[in-house]
Scaffold this active site. Structure first.
Site, PDB file in Angstrom:
ATOM      1  CG  ASP A 114       5.445   3.764   1.936  1.00 42.36           C
ATOM      2  OD1 ASP A 114       5.439   4.344   3.037  1.00 42.36           O
ATOM      3  OD2 ASP A 114       4.447   3.690   1.204  1.00 42.36           O
ATOM      4  CG  PHE A 141      -1.899   1.185   1.149  1.00 43.30           C
ATOM      5  CD1 PHE A 141      -3.073   1.087   0.416  1.00 43.30           C
ATOM      6  CD2 PHE A 141      -1.621   2.391   1.778  1.00 43.30           C
ATOM      7  CE1 PHE A 141      -3.954   2.162   0.315  1.00 43.30           C
ATOM      8  CE2 PHE A 141      -2.500   3.468   1.685  1.00 43.30           C
ATOM      9  CZ  PHE A 141      -3.664   3.345   0.958  1.00 43.30           C
ATOM     10  CE  LYS A 143      -1.156   5.482   7.680  1.00 45.03           C
ATOM     11  NZ  LYS A 143      -0.844   4.847   6.414  1.00 45.03           N
TER      12      LYS A 143
HETATM   13  C1  LIG Z   1      -1.004   5.246   5.026  1.00 46.45           C
HETATM   14  C2  LIG Z   1       0.040   4.872   4.077  1.00 46.45           C
HETATM   15  C3  LIG Z   1       0.234   5.586   2.880  1.00 46.45           C
HETATM   16  C4  LIG Z   1      -0.678   6.714   2.447  1.00 46.45           C
HETATM   17  O1  LIG Z   1      -0.630   7.795   3.308  1.00 46.45           O
HETATM   18  P1  LIG Z   1      -1.738   8.974   3.154  1.00 46.45           P
HETATM   19  O2  LIG Z   1      -1.320   9.989   4.159  1.00 46.45           O
HETATM   20  O3  LIG Z   1      -3.069   8.340   3.445  1.00 46.45           O
HETATM   21  O4  LIG Z   1      -1.689   9.459   1.766  1.00 46.45           O
HETATM   22  C5  LIG Z   1       1.269   5.218   2.057  1.00 46.45           C
HETATM   23  N1  LIG Z   1       2.086   4.194   2.379  1.00 46.45           N
HETATM   24  C6  LIG Z   1       1.941   3.492   3.521  1.00 46.45           C
HETATM   25  C7  LIG Z   1       2.895   2.400   3.830  1.00 46.45           C
HETATM   26  C8  LIG Z   1       0.905   3.787   4.391  1.00 46.45           C
HETATM   27  O5  LIG Z   1       0.739   3.061   5.492  1.00 46.45           O
END
Ligand SMILES: *Cc1c(COP(=O)(O)O)cnc(C)c1O
Length: 413
Positions: free
Chosen positions: A230, A146, A259
């Site tokens: 990420d 994700f 986050k």
């Molecule tokens: C939550 C998340 C995202 C997206 O972040 P947003 O602030 O919702 O755009 C991208 N990568 C990872 C691993 C995430 O957990």
């Protein structure tokens, strides 16, 4: 309708108005949260809930932490926003703090995770464009990954249900997480970057196998591509270290953060090595709100709280305790739970086929504990890093109670 709301509206009043007016792209729980303190949340009717999801791994310092509240209030009263045409001091300090803690050299700021991943993608393409390798546009990413909901981040996200109806996307090749040989096979002269989560969060809480990130580093180097982590969910202490990729034997060329970075205030960042400092010269990328003084002050306060309260250490020790409690639960309820996996304070309790997180979560919420799902059948624990042992015990006790009642529910259904 708003005029019709009573002065102290009930959950039902507000939910009815929400269903009429909010764009229906989410499926929120049927109550309305009004305030929080530490790991506790209260709805508009004053009902207490234990928050073990922290707004999807965001509120690392819990709710209404006095240091964070004061930093935001003071900064708001001083200077909120000046745009990137001008420097502001909290942003310069934040860039320095993040680089010193992570070992990276440069920080770019934005407002969310997806934006940070878009920055990574543009960084990769423009880096190779600048080197005259204009065909290097493809990314290798992972099934189940994700990376966010904007089109570039979505292309890298490896879950077909998020893609459906939004194509064409790409070019991105998705391979099995943990399978370095598959990555090797997917490489080519057109690949600009490999994109990886140190633990797949949304996909179901899958920690990377030992040695995986180091293999990716070697593969990226061999093919002249970049390696990106990420760290949006795994960074800021979530895994018991500042970045999840620390100690993996692999230093990525750049990482994305969001986050937990603002502890609940929206802010995202991309950290890069000095080698990549020239890849996005002035005019090639930017963000109106990115690097604003208010968000920077919030993130600086979060970093201070991490230090003052020893939250990296807490994430390790409490994470181990939570893992032990969840493994115990798996042993007690083998017909419902398959396994528990995680690192630091990011854990997934994996239910057996037939049990769907989306159906089980409302029962846990009714019992007073807020958890969220990850993948189809995983209950995700991503509590504030300030969570106490007593709160973790309470949460696991409530989950045990709800899960033990499930087979009976199934039988009577
Ligand atoms: C939550 C998340 C995202 C997206 O972040 P947003 O602030 O919702 O755009 C991208 N990568 C990872 C691993 C995430 O957990």
């Amino acid at each position: 309708m708003l005029g019709l709301l009573r002065e102290m509206p009930s959950n039902a009043d507000l939910v009815a108005l929400a269903k009429e007016r909010l764009y229906p792209n989410y499926r929120p729980a049927p109550f309305v949260l009004a305030r929080g303190r530490g790991c506790e949340l209260f709805d508009v009717e004053g009902r207490r809930m234990l928050d073990l999801c922290a707004g999807v791994a965001v509120c690392v310092a819990g709710h209404a932490h006095p240091t964070l509240v004061k930093a935001i209030a003071d900064q708001a009263a001083t200077l909120m926003h000046v745009s990137n045409w001008f420097y502001n001091e909290p942003n310069i300090r934040l860039a320095d703090e993040l680089c010193r803690r992570s070992g990276f050299a440069r920080a770019f700021f934005c407002n969310s995770g997806a934006e940070a991943n878009e920055a990574l993608l543009k960084l990769a393409r423009h880096h190779f464009y600048g080197l005259g390798q204009k065909d290097r546009v493809r990314v290798v990413a992972f099934h189940n990954a994700f990376h966010g909901r904007t089109l570039g981040a979505l292309a890298m996200t490896g879950t077909p249900k998020y893609h459906e109806g939004f194509g064409p996307l790409g070019p991105v090749t998705h391979v099995t997480y943990g399978d370095a040989d598959a990555v090797e096979r997917a490489m080519g002269r057109d690949v600009c970057a490999i994109m990886v989560e140190p633990v797949q969060g949304e996909g179901g809480v899958f920690p990377a196998p030992a040695g995986f990130l180091a293999r990716l580093r070697a593969i990226a180097d061999h093919h002249g591509a970049l390696l990106f982590a990420d760290e949006i969910q795994t960074g800021i202490g979530r895994l018991g270290r500042f970045l999840g990729s620390e100690g993996s034997g692999a230093r990525p060329d750049a990482v994305s953060l969001a986050k937990g970075l603002g502890g609940g205030f929206p802010i995202g960042a991309m950290l890069t090595t000095e080698k990549l400092a020239g890849a996005l010269p002035p005019g090639t990328h930017g963000s109106t709100f990115g690097g604003n003084a208010l968000g920077s002050a919030a993130a600086l306060a979060v970093l201070r709280i991490l230090d003052d309260e020893g939250l990296l250490e807490a994430s390790r020790t409490k994470g181990e305790a939570l893992g032990a409690m969840l493994r115990q639960l798996v042993q007690e309820l083998p017909e419902i739970c398959e396994t528990a996996r995680g690192q630091g304070l990011l854990w997934g309790l994996v239910m057996r086929p037939g049990f769907v997180a989306r159906e089980v979560l409302p029962r846990i919420q009714e019992a007073g504990v807020l958890l969220i799902g990850a993948g189809e059948s995983v209950l995700r624990f991503s509590p504030p890093l300030v969570v106490s042992m007593a709160e973790l015990e309470e949460g696991v006790r409530v989950v045990r109670g709800v899960l033990s009642a499930l087979p009976a529910l199934k039988a009577t259904a």
